[in-house]
Motif scaffolding. Structure first.
Motif, PDB file in Angstrom:
ATOM      1  N   PRO A 172       1.551   4.402   1.040  1.00  0.00           N
ATOM      2  CA  PRO A 172       1.408   3.015   0.098  1.00  0.00           C
ATOM      3  C   PRO A 172       1.957   3.773  -1.521  1.00  0.00           C
ATOM      4  O   PRO A 172       2.776   2.581  -1.893  1.00  0.00           O
ATOM      5  CB  PRO A 172       0.173   2.927   0.295  1.00  0.00           C
ATOM      6  CG  PRO A 172      -0.377   3.260   1.643  1.00  0.00           C
ATOM      7  CD  PRO A 172       0.828   4.637   1.504  1.00  0.00           C
ATOM      8  N   GLU A 173       1.684   4.661  -2.026  1.00  0.00           N
ATOM      9  CA  GLU A 173       2.288   5.010  -2.917  1.00  0.00           C
ATOM     10  C   GLU A 173       3.403   4.800  -3.314  1.00  0.00           C
ATOM     11  O   GLU A 173       3.857   4.692  -4.534  1.00  0.00           O
ATOM     12  CB  GLU A 173       1.184   6.353  -3.910  1.00  0.00           C
ATOM     13  CG  GLU A 173       1.887   7.440  -3.051  1.00  0.00           C
ATOM     14  CD  GLU A 173       0.363   7.501  -2.081  1.00  0.00           C
ATOM     15  OE1 GLU A 173       0.329   8.905  -1.836  1.00  0.00           O
ATOM     16  OE2 GLU A 173      -0.034   6.447  -0.804  1.00  0.00           O
ATOM     17  N   ILE A 176       4.353   1.056  -3.268  1.00  0.00           N
ATOM     18  CA  ILE A 176       4.269   0.418  -4.965  1.00  0.00           C
ATOM     19  C   ILE A 176       4.941   1.464  -6.055  1.00  0.00           C
ATOM     20  O   ILE A 176       5.478   0.314  -7.486  1.00  0.00           O
ATOM     21  CB  ILE A 176       2.959   1.141  -6.129  1.00  0.00           C
ATOM     22  CG1 ILE A 176       1.539   0.667  -4.480  1.00  0.00           C
ATOM     23  CG2 ILE A 176       2.421   0.973  -7.174  1.00  0.00           C
ATOM     24  CD1 ILE A 176      -0.072   1.277  -4.939  1.00  0.00           C
ATOM     25  N   TYR A 275      -2.460   9.311  -2.571  1.00  0.00           N
ATOM     26  CA  TYR A 275      -3.340   8.636  -2.300  1.00  0.00           C
ATOM     27  C   TYR A 275      -3.563   7.937  -1.191  1.00  0.00           C
ATOM     28  O   TYR A 275      -4.694   7.436  -0.314  1.00  0.00           O
ATOM     29  CB  TYR A 275      -2.604   7.217  -3.114  1.00  0.00           C
ATOM     30  CG  TYR A 275      -3.214   6.713  -4.242  1.00  0.00           C
ATOM     31  CD1 TYR A 275      -3.372   7.419  -5.341  1.00  0.00           C
ATOM     32  CD2 TYR A 275      -3.631   5.248  -4.614  1.00  0.00           C
ATOM     33  CE1 TYR A 275      -3.757   7.177  -6.197  1.00  0.00           C
ATOM     34  CE2 TYR A 275      -3.427   4.997  -5.682  1.00  0.00           C
ATOM     35  CZ  TYR A 275      -3.376   5.930  -6.673  1.00  0.00           C
ATOM     36  OH  TYR A 275      -3.959   4.972  -8.084  1.00  0.00           O
ATOM     37  N   GLU A 298      -5.867   2.111  -1.926  1.00  0.00           N
ATOM     38  CA  GLU A 298      -4.598   1.546  -1.910  1.00  0.00           C
ATOM     39  C   GLU A 298      -4.186   1.238   0.166  1.00  0.00           C
ATOM     40  O   GLU A 298      -4.307   1.142   1.102  1.00  0.00           O
ATOM     41  CB  GLU A 298      -3.542   1.715  -2.476  1.00  0.00           C
ATOM     42  CG  GLU A 298      -3.931   1.664  -3.793  1.00  0.00           C
ATOM     43  CD  GLU A 298      -5.091   2.078  -4.503  1.00  0.00           C
ATOM     44  OE1 GLU A 298      -5.048   1.631  -5.732  1.00  0.00           O
ATOM     45  OE2 GLU A 298      -5.478   2.527  -3.632  1.00  0.00           O
ATOM     46  N   TYR A 299      -5.053   2.684   0.569  1.00  0.00           N
ATOM     47  CA  TYR A 299      -3.786   3.189   1.916  1.00  0.00           C
ATOM     48  C   TYR A 299      -4.934   2.186   3.178  1.00  0.00           C
ATOM     49  O   TYR A 299      -4.274   1.886   4.095  1.00  0.00           O
ATOM     50  CB  TYR A 299      -4.460   5.158   1.883  1.00  0.00           C
ATOM     51  CG  TYR A 299      -4.372   5.214   3.271  1.00  0.00           C
ATOM     52  CD1 TYR A 299      -3.272   5.016   4.197  1.00  0.00           C
ATOM     53  CD2 TYR A 299      -5.533   5.585   4.372  1.00  0.00           C
ATOM     54  CE1 TYR A 299      -2.964   5.155   5.890  1.00  0.00           C
ATOM     55  CE2 TYR A 299      -5.160   5.636   5.824  1.00  0.00           C
ATOM     56  CZ  TYR A 299      -4.036   6.111   6.502  1.00  0.00           C
ATOM     57  OH  TYR A 299      -3.994   6.031   7.573  1.00  0.00           O
ATOM     58  N   GLN A 301      -6.160  -0.785   2.788  1.00  0.00           N
ATOM     59  CA  GLN A 301      -5.568  -1.797   2.390  1.00  0.00           C
ATOM     60  C   GLN A 301      -4.083  -2.213   3.195  1.00  0.00           C
ATOM     61  O   GLN A 301      -4.221  -3.165   3.890  1.00  0.00           O
ATOM     62  CB  GLN A 301      -5.427  -2.083   0.638  1.00  0.00           C
ATOM     63  CG  GLN A 301      -6.696  -2.277   0.115  1.00  0.00           C
ATOM     64  CD  GLN A 301      -6.601  -2.437  -1.463  1.00  0.00           C
ATOM     65  OE1 GLN A 301      -4.968  -2.628  -2.338  1.00  0.00           O
ATOM     66  NE2 GLN A 301      -7.635  -2.128  -2.008  1.00  0.00           N
TER      67      GLN A 301
END
Length: 367
Positions: A172-173, A176, A275, A298-299, A301
């Motif tokens: 995810p990072e 983003i 993350y 975030e992971y 999600q």
């Protein structure tokens, strides 16, 4: 489909290649084999130190170029897919674009835009900053940050982002950081793991708990990932609870040896500044061990699941993870349920058999 992977991190591309071959595709991997890790590759390109090593590395690439033509898909592990300066990389990138049907990018490691997002505090913490404070890595190696942010590398990285057919973020990072540039050319596919090669066993709690930390010595990786801090934590716990746990510090081992040591451990402390769980953490979980790694909201999600405690969520923002670790050392029976949930999470979201078709779908839609 004829597919070429250029570069690799932690056997990621090699894992995908193996599964794609099983599906009937023609696949080749070019990489440095992860140096000491000994990752799988069809063509190995390893840059040795010194001027002679540099000339030989470039000569090896030039000799290989004719074999890097005629593919339906070329997937680059990073804009810096070879260990070369931006000018030479751009020449090879343009060659790949001219001589293949499509070129894609794996968002799987540090590049200009990820470091830029970290430096601009897009994240609550990263390998270069915790809030507005620099990490030990950033303080010790400011020249590395400057290299990633340098105008020439920024221009080249932007060129790659603008000219690839699409990008696939495996954490995810990375999504983003890349989304503002790649926009609708970007997708997220969870990091694929070869589940079948990792035998699941519930923890044997008859002896001391083994707390393992892997350290990649040489360069700056041990600071970048927080490995030295995690090793100190493991040693401190061994000193505090000598009858309950022991620290196992592993340095620069081949992948086969490393996986064996993973399988013999109970808890593996991986990355402090991430993350999301990456390859090492996911392999740990697949084996039925407790992984200490990135497991930020975030992971969960991105994978569409609540946090059920399968991962010991490490963070440089507070020490709550150390409290949980102590509770586990004093109540090891909970490792059984954690083990089962960890394996389930990896099987559900990171099995290469489920994810390889998603790569194929994305390539087909964007080439």
């Amino acid at each position: 489909m004829k597919i070429l992977f250029l570069g690799d991190y932690s056997n990621l591309h090699a894992t995908l290649a193996s599964q794609l071959k099983e599906l009937g595709h023609t696949v080749n991997v070019v990489s440095d084999r992860g140096v000491y890790l000994g990752s799988d590759a069809d063509f190995a390109l390893i840059r040795k130190p010194g001027l002679i090593g540099s000339f030989r590395y470039l000569a090896d690439i030039i000799r290989l170029l004719p074999k890097l033509r005629g593919y339906d898909v070329v997937q680059l592990i990073n804009p810096d897919f070879f260990d070369l300066r931006p000018g030479k990389l751009k020449f090879i990138f343009d060659y790949l674009k001219r001589n293949n049907r499509s070129v894609f990018l794996t968002l799987a490691g540090d590049d200009h835009f990820f470091i830029k997002a970290s430096a601009e505090n897009v994240f609550r913490f990263s390998e270069i900053s915790v809030g507005t404070n620099p990490t030990p890595f950033a303080e010790s190696h400011p020249e590395k940050i400057k290299q990633w942010l340098a105008p020439k590398l920024a221009k080249y990285t932007r060129y790659v982002y603008d000219n690839v057919n699409g990008g696939i973020a495996i954490l995810p990072e990375y999504f983003i950081a890349a989304e503002p540039i790649l926009k609708d050319k970007l997708t997220y596919i969870p990091l694929p793991i070869n589940i079948e090669s990792l035998k699941f066993t519930t923890p044997d709690l008859s002896g001391k708990l083994k707390i393992m930390v892997g350290i990649r010595r040489g360069g700056f990786r041990e600071l970048q990932k927080g490995s030295l801090i995690l090793a100190d934590t493991a040693r401190a716990l061994e000193k505090q609870y000598p009858d309950r746990c022991e620290a196992v510090i592993v340095e620069n081992q081949p992948l086969s040896v490393y996986l064996k040591l993973l399988s013999e451990s109970h808890i593996v402390l991986d990355q402090l500044y991430a993350y999301s769980p990456a390859t090492n953490a996911l392999q740990t979980m697949a084996l039925g061990k407790l992984s200490g790694s990135g497991a930020q909201p975030e992971y969960y999600q991105f994978i569409g699941e609540p946090d059920r405690g399968a991962i010991l969520s490490l963070s440089p923002l507070d020490n709550s993870w150390k409290d949980r670790l102590e509770k586990i050392i004093n109540n090891p029976d909970q490792l059984i349920s954690i083990s089962i949930e960890a394996r389930r999470l990896v099987e559900t979201h990171h099995d290469v058999k489920l994810l390889a078709p998603l790569f194929l779908q994305f390539w087909t839609a964007h080439k």
